[in-house]
Design a protein around this motif. Structure first.
Motif, short mmCIF file in Angstrom:
data_model
loop_
_atom_site.label_atom_id
_atom_site.label_comp_id
_atom_site.label_asym_id
_atom_site.label_seq_id
_atom_site.Cartn_x
_atom_site.Cartn_y
_atom_site.Cartn_z
N PHE B 95 -16.13 -9.07 0.50
CA PHE B 95 -14.72 -8.69 0.50
C PHE B 95 -14.47 -7.68 -0.62
CE2 PHE B 95 -12.08 -12.36 2.52
CZ PHE B 95 -12.82 -12.23 3.68
N THR B 96 -13.37 -6.94 -0.50
CA THR B 96 -13.03 -6.04 -1.58
C THR B 96 -12.34 -6.84 -2.68
OG1 THR B 96 -10.84 -5.57 -0.74
CG2 THR B 96 -12.62 -4.14 0.03
N VAL B 97 -12.13 -6.17 -3.81
CA VAL B 97 -11.46 -6.80 -4.94
C VAL B 97 -10.09 -7.31 -4.50
CG1 VAL B 97 -10.45 -6.36 -7.20
CG2 VAL B 97 -12.67 -5.38 -6.61
N LEU B 98 -9.35 -6.41 -3.80
CA LEU B 98 -8.00 -6.77 -3.37
C LEU B 98 -8.03 -7.99 -2.46
CD1 LEU B 98 -4.99 -5.86 -3.36
CD2 LEU B 98 -5.50 -4.65 -1.26
N LEU B 109 1.04 -11.71 2.31
CA LEU B 109 0.76 -10.41 1.71
C LEU B 109 0.14 -9.37 2.62
CD1 LEU B 109 -0.61 -11.48 -1.75
CD2 LEU B 109 1.56 -10.40 -1.24
N VAL B 110 -0.58 -9.81 3.62
CA VAL B 110 -1.42 -8.87 4.33
C VAL B 110 -0.62 -7.74 4.97
CG1 VAL B 110 -2.81 -8.66 6.42
CG2 VAL B 110 -3.45 -10.25 4.64
N PHE B 111 0.58 -8.05 5.43
CA PHE B 111 1.30 -7.03 6.16
C PHE B 111 2.41 -6.40 5.33
CE2 PHE B 111 -0.23 -10.21 9.15
CZ PHE B 111 -1.13 -9.42 9.84
N GLY B 112 2.62 -5.12 5.58
CA GLY B 112 3.82 -4.42 5.16
C GLY B 112 4.04 -4.27 3.67
N LYS B 113 5.30 -4.37 3.30
CA LYS B 113 5.73 -4.02 1.96
C LYS B 113 5.10 -4.91 0.90
CE LYS B 113 10.33 -2.53 3.13
NZ LYS B 113 11.41 -3.42 3.51
N LYS B 117 3.40 -3.98 -2.67
CA LYS B 117 3.90 -4.48 -3.94
C LYS B 117 2.77 -5.16 -4.72
CE LYS B 117 7.45 -7.39 -6.00
NZ LYS B 117 6.51 -8.31 -6.66
N ALA B 118 1.98 -5.95 -3.99
CA ALA B 118 0.86 -6.63 -4.63
C ALA B 118 -0.09 -5.62 -5.26
CB ALA B 118 0.12 -7.49 -3.61
N LYS B 119 -0.33 -4.55 -4.51
CA LYS B 119 -1.23 -3.51 -5.02
C LYS B 119 -0.68 -2.92 -6.31
CE LYS B 119 -3.64 -1.52 -1.04
NZ LYS B 119 -3.54 -0.42 -0.09
N TYR B 129 -4.02 -4.27 -19.29
CA TYR B 129 -5.12 -4.93 -19.99
C TYR B 129 -6.41 -4.12 -19.96
CZ TYR B 129 -1.76 -8.68 -19.64
OH TYR B 129 -0.62 -9.42 -19.71
N LYS B 130 -6.31 -2.86 -19.54
CA LYS B 130 -7.48 -1.96 -19.51
C LYS B 130 -8.67 -2.56 -18.76
CE LYS B 130 -6.08 -0.14 -23.98
NZ LYS B 130 -5.09 -1.22 -24.27
N LEU B 131 -8.37 -3.16 -17.60
CA LEU B 131 -9.45 -3.80 -16.85
C LEU B 131 -10.30 -2.79 -16.09
CD1 LEU B 131 -7.58 -6.92 -15.45
CD2 LEU B 131 -9.30 -6.86 -17.22
N ASN B 132 -9.63 -1.64 -15.74
CA ASN B 132 -10.41 -0.55 -15.15
C ASN B 132 -11.16 -0.94 -13.87
OD1 ASN B 132 -11.40 1.99 -15.00
ND2 ASN B 132 -13.02 1.69 -16.52
N ILE B 133 -10.46 -1.63 -12.97
CA ILE B 133 -11.10 -2.06 -11.72
C ILE B 133 -10.54 -1.26 -10.56
CG2 ILE B 133 -11.53 -4.01 -10.15
CD1 ILE B 133 -10.90 -5.87 -12.45
N ASP B 134 -11.41 -0.81 -9.67
CA ASP B 134 -10.96 -0.18 -8.43
C ASP B 134 -10.74 -1.27 -7.39
OD1 ASP B 134 -10.53 1.19 -6.14
OD2 ASP B 134 -12.52 2.12 -6.04
N LEU B 135 -9.50 -1.41 -6.95
CA LEU B 135 -9.16 -2.54 -6.06
C LEU B 135 -9.86 -2.47 -4.73
CD1 LEU B 135 -5.32 -2.79 -6.69
CD2 LEU B 135 -7.11 -4.28 -7.56
#
Lengths: 371, 506
Positions: B95-98, B109-113, B117-119, B129-135
């Motif tokens: 799975f991806t990070v997201l 969360l999966v659909f729509g707005k 927002k979660a992203k 927090y300078k986590l520097n992660i690509d979602l």
């Protein structure tokens, strides 16, 4: 979620109580089947017990089935200790039977005990040879034995039909079977033993192969737990990386484990050819090879567990046929379903209730320890 | 006066006869980095698992922000703002990070707005927090360090105010540890409370403001980090004073017994991992091999011990060639020639964890007399031998019939060590001898290695713990990107010099 600390579970809970509860559940579900079919389940249980224990021939039949299940159960267990799923017991038993017959018929000029010894060896060698090819492919090419052994069951069945129809058929008969072995080579049956003591009983297929099955159980126990080979096989099975580190060859052990497994399955041919049919009959392994997988799983791959598991399936086979005789609504296939349910509960669903049961006992024991 | 955000009172937990936590009292103040230190098996992880709702305590109360709460499952803990990063990550690899982060909330969360927002929220958290992660990157493409950050992000996203980290540095390279500590500090500056479980003193001194020490299931002390020092903490942990620096006699080296010439080794994916390595080890000498994990040490050890094929180059034992690209001895033959090997990863390679202890104590030597005679295992001699060496190496519990996975990490390591050292090898290859081992056992293991050296064994020590390499070795070589990039006598080298070599800077 609470987890069970495995080391705290007493051995009798995981090895006795859990299989017993699974068995009771399976019988309960089977009882429902019988009830739905319109018969009384309690009456069916009575018939099973009567059929398998109630009279001497019935009991002899039970032990005859037990013999076959011990061979195929041990066969599966040995391979499993090397983490190989040998599904090919059926085919290996078939080819093992060919070995028995060819040896017995070609060495009939030798004294009978020697022919027997050679025939047993023939069964082992032929069964092992049939397991060797999938083993070799697994060891060198990584072809999964589950797939290859299943395919080899079909190949064995086709090969035997070909041989029985075109090459070694008894040409004086119409059926796909060979000529009979000379009568002096037949294994002494239970009837013969009873006659020695002056007891006359009717025919049953039980013969001295039963003793061979017990000897095979002792052999497997000794091999797996008391010898260097068993040790190495288990090491490869549990942790192949570590085995390589210790200088144990996975390649060699996969082949050894599969060949021993195939050889044990081949012994079923001894019971069927020397003990019962005295010739090769098409399809004589009759599914024992597959049931052996359930027997081994239920017996937790240990000879001491395999024996009672094989006996249980013996009871079901023999008692089941008694039920199908007396209950018109219960067909033979109904009992195949019952066996299926038992395999399901004790094999596939083995861990369904294990955590709950183990937890229950662990908590109980802790409670007692505190009190 | 700061108020405690988390307060534990009289926590008790037992597993059967083992009393893992005895009357634990603990106050964790808001906005602190609180270290919990103790040997392996001291009960740290059990205690934190209770706080995270994985286990239920037998008795005792837990208060969050002064309010008593009942934790029945991790869900309850998350609601109360407690997050935990486990030693072994709980991520779906493909799975991806997201996807991993919204797992469990995806219905909303999966659909729509909401997803958008979660992203956005996640991006903000990453920036703060300078986590520097690509979602959008897939977990299986991420390094261990990044996976850990994903776990941290997951906890934060779920509203964690208290973040528990269980041995977070065990799987990280030194650079990744630095990065992690930076992140933890910035979390702390933003007001999060952090609980760090570890058995490494250096991390406590580096990072924490308060520290609690556990020993054998009991809380034995609380203190401000600035009021204590390593020696004092170590003493509290083991209940006696320990020597952090080893006393070593002068080297009396003999001839070169193990020689590696121009060795090149490939890994399973056919990538060259060891490049033209040359090594000489004399009798009575410990050669330390320092380096950041993944620079070819694993493949080198495997090639030297006969597990992995040599691509080119030669290996000599006692002046005789034992391996080149054409002919090589397998691990068993090398053992017979006097080469013993303590592998880096004990669970993956050194032991069969499902075996009983006695079966592991003869592992690799099982075909030799008196353990097996004409291929039949000699049970009585094996048990007698096992009892003897378990006593000699202080393996606890001393029961040869116990399944190996029931021993603690340190005792598993002692099982391997006793097995390999007992044969008095001429050459000993040791990989990460004290990884995941508690401090009491570390001292014991180090002492044994020194004893072996004094008896004239040639030892190659591969370790990512710089302290270990420095305190044991007579000579140190540094490996970077498959090559030996430096060699130093131990008496004139500093951490800094080695660190630069390990980083490939020089």
């Amino acid at each position: 979620m609470a987890t069970v600390d495995k080391s705290k579970v007493p051995w009798w809970v995981s090895n006795l109580i859990v299989p017993l509860i699974n068995l009771i559940l399976a019988l309960f579900v089977s009882g429902l089947f019988i009830f739905i079919a319109g018969e009384n389940p309690f009456e069916a249980v009575r018939l099973i017990i009567y059929g398998s224990f109630g009279y001497i021939e019935g009991f002899a039949y039970t032990l005859y089935y037990t013999t076959n299940f011990i061979f195929t159960g041990l066969a599966f267990a040995v391979a499993f200790h090397c983490r190989l799923f040998n599904i090919g017991g059926e085919g290996q038993a078939y080819i093992g039977g060919l070995g028995v017959f060819l040896v017995a018929i070609n060495f009939s000029f030798l004294p009978v005990p020697i022919v027997w010894l050679l025939a047993v060896m023939g069964a082992v060698v032929f069964g092992a040879a049939w397991a060797f090819i999938p083993a070799y492919l697994q060891a060198t090419r990584g072809s999964h034995v589950v797939i290859t052994t299943i395919m080899f069951n079909f190949i064995a069945a086709s090969l035997m039909v070909f041989l029985l129809v075109d090459i070694i058929r008894d040409t004086t008969q119409m059926g796909p079977h060979t000529i009979a072995l000379p009568e002096e080579q037949w294994f002494p049956s239970f009837e013969d033993f009873a006659a020695l003591f002056g007891i006359k009983i009717r025919y049953s297929p039980l013969n001295i192969s039963f003793l061979l099955a017990i000897a095979a159980s002792v052999f497997v126990w000794f091999l797996v737990w008391k010898t260097r080979w068993g040790y190495e096989m288990r090491a490869v099975g549990h942790n192949t990386q570590a085995a390589i580190y210790a200088g144990i060859s996975p390649y060699k052990n996969i082949i050894i484990a599969m060949c021993i497994s195939g050889g044990l399955a081949g012994l079923l041919g001894v019971n069927e050819i020397l003990g019962v049919h005295h010739k090769i009959v098409a399809g004589f392994p009759a599914g024992y090879g597959f049931t052996g997988i359930a027997v081994a799983l239920m017996g937790r791959n240990h000879p001491i567990g395999i024996f009672p598991a094989a006996f249980l399936f013996g009871i079901l086979y023999q008692g089941g046929s008694e039920v199908t005789f007396d209950m018109p609504n219960i067909t033979r296939y109904m009992f195949v379903a019952v066996q299926g349910v038992i395999i399901l509960f004790s094999g596939a669903l083995e861990n369904l209730f294990r955590p709950q049961i183990e937890n229950f006992f662990v908590n109980r024991l802790n409670f007692k320890a505190k009190a | 006066m700061v108020s405690p955000i988390l307060e534990l009172t009289n926590i008790n937990k037992s597993f059967g006869h083992v009393h893992a936590n005895k009357n634990i009292n603990l106050k964790i103040n808001k906005g602190t980095i609180h270290g919990i230190i103790g040997e392996n098996g001291a009960g740290k992880s059990t205690l934190m698992s209770i706080v995270f709702g994985l286990y239920q305590a037998n008795s005792g109360t837990i208060k969050v922000n002064g309010k008593e709460i009942n934790l029945r499952s991790p869900k309850d803990s998350i609601i109360n703002g407690i997050g935990m990063v486990h030693q072994h990550f709980m991520l779906v690899e493909n799975f991806t990070v997201l996807e991993n982060i919204i797992l469990g909330f995806e219905g909303e969360l999966v659909f729509g707005k909401n997803l958008e927002k979660a992203k956005k929220d996640l991006k903000n958290l990453c920036d703060t927090y300078k986590l520097n992660i690509d979602l959008n990157s897939t977990i299986s493409d991420l390094s261990v360090g990044f996976r850990q950050r994903v776990e941290i992000l997951k906890s934060l996203y779920r509203g964690a105010e208290i973040l528990i980290l269980d041995e977070p540095t065990g799987v990280l390279t030194p650079q990744e540890v630095d990065e992690l500590f930076k992140i933890l500090r910035s979390l702390n500056e933003e007001g999060k409370t952090i609980v760090l479980i570890t058995h490494k003193l250096i991390e406590i001194m580096d990072l924490t403001s308060e520290v609690s020490v556990m020993r054998q299931g009991e809380m034995v002390g609380h203190t401000k980090t600035k009021d204590t020092n390593k020696e004092q903490l170590a003493e509290m942990m083991v209940g006696r004073s320990v020597l952090l620096r080893l006393e070593k006699s002068q080297v009396k080296t003999g001839d070169v017994v193990f020689k590696v010439e121009d060795l090149t080794v490939k890994d399973d994916l056919d990538v060259i991992r060891v490049k033209n390595v040359n090594l000489n080890i004399r009798a009575g000498e410990i050669l330390g091999l320092a380096g950041v994990t993944g620079n070819g040490q694993t493949e080198l050890l495997e090639a030297l011990s006969g597990i992995r094929k040599v691509e080119s180059g030669e290996i000599y034992l006692d002046g005789k060639k034992v391996s080149d690209s054409q002919n090589f001895l397998d691990p068993r033959e090398l053992k017979e020639k006097g080469l013993a090997h303590v592998p880096e990863d004990r669970q993956r390679m050194g032991l069969v964890t499902d075996f009983k202890a006695y079966e592991n104590l003869i592992f690799g030597y099982h075909d030799q007399k008196p353990f097996s005679k004409s291929s039949i295992l000699n049970h009585r001699d094996i048990i007698a031998h096992s009892k003897k060496i378990m006593e000699e190496y202080d393996v606890r519990p001393q029961s040869p019939n116990l399944i190996t996975s029931n021993f603690s990490g340190g005792n598993q390591q002692k099982i391997i060590l006793s097995r390999e050292l007992n044969e008095n090898p001429k050459v000993l290859l040791v990989g990460q001898p004290t990884r995941g081992v508690d401090i009491g056992a570390i001292e014991f293991i180090h002492q044994r290695l020194i004893d072996m050296r004094d008896r004239g064994a040639a030892i190659l020590l591969v370790s990512v713990e710089l302290d270990e390499v420095l305190s044991l070795s007579d000579r140190i070589v540094v490996m970077f990107d498959g090559k030996i990039v430096g060699e130093k006598e131990n008496n004139n080298v500093t951490d800094r010099e080695l660190g630069l070599l390990m980083a490939g800077v020089v």
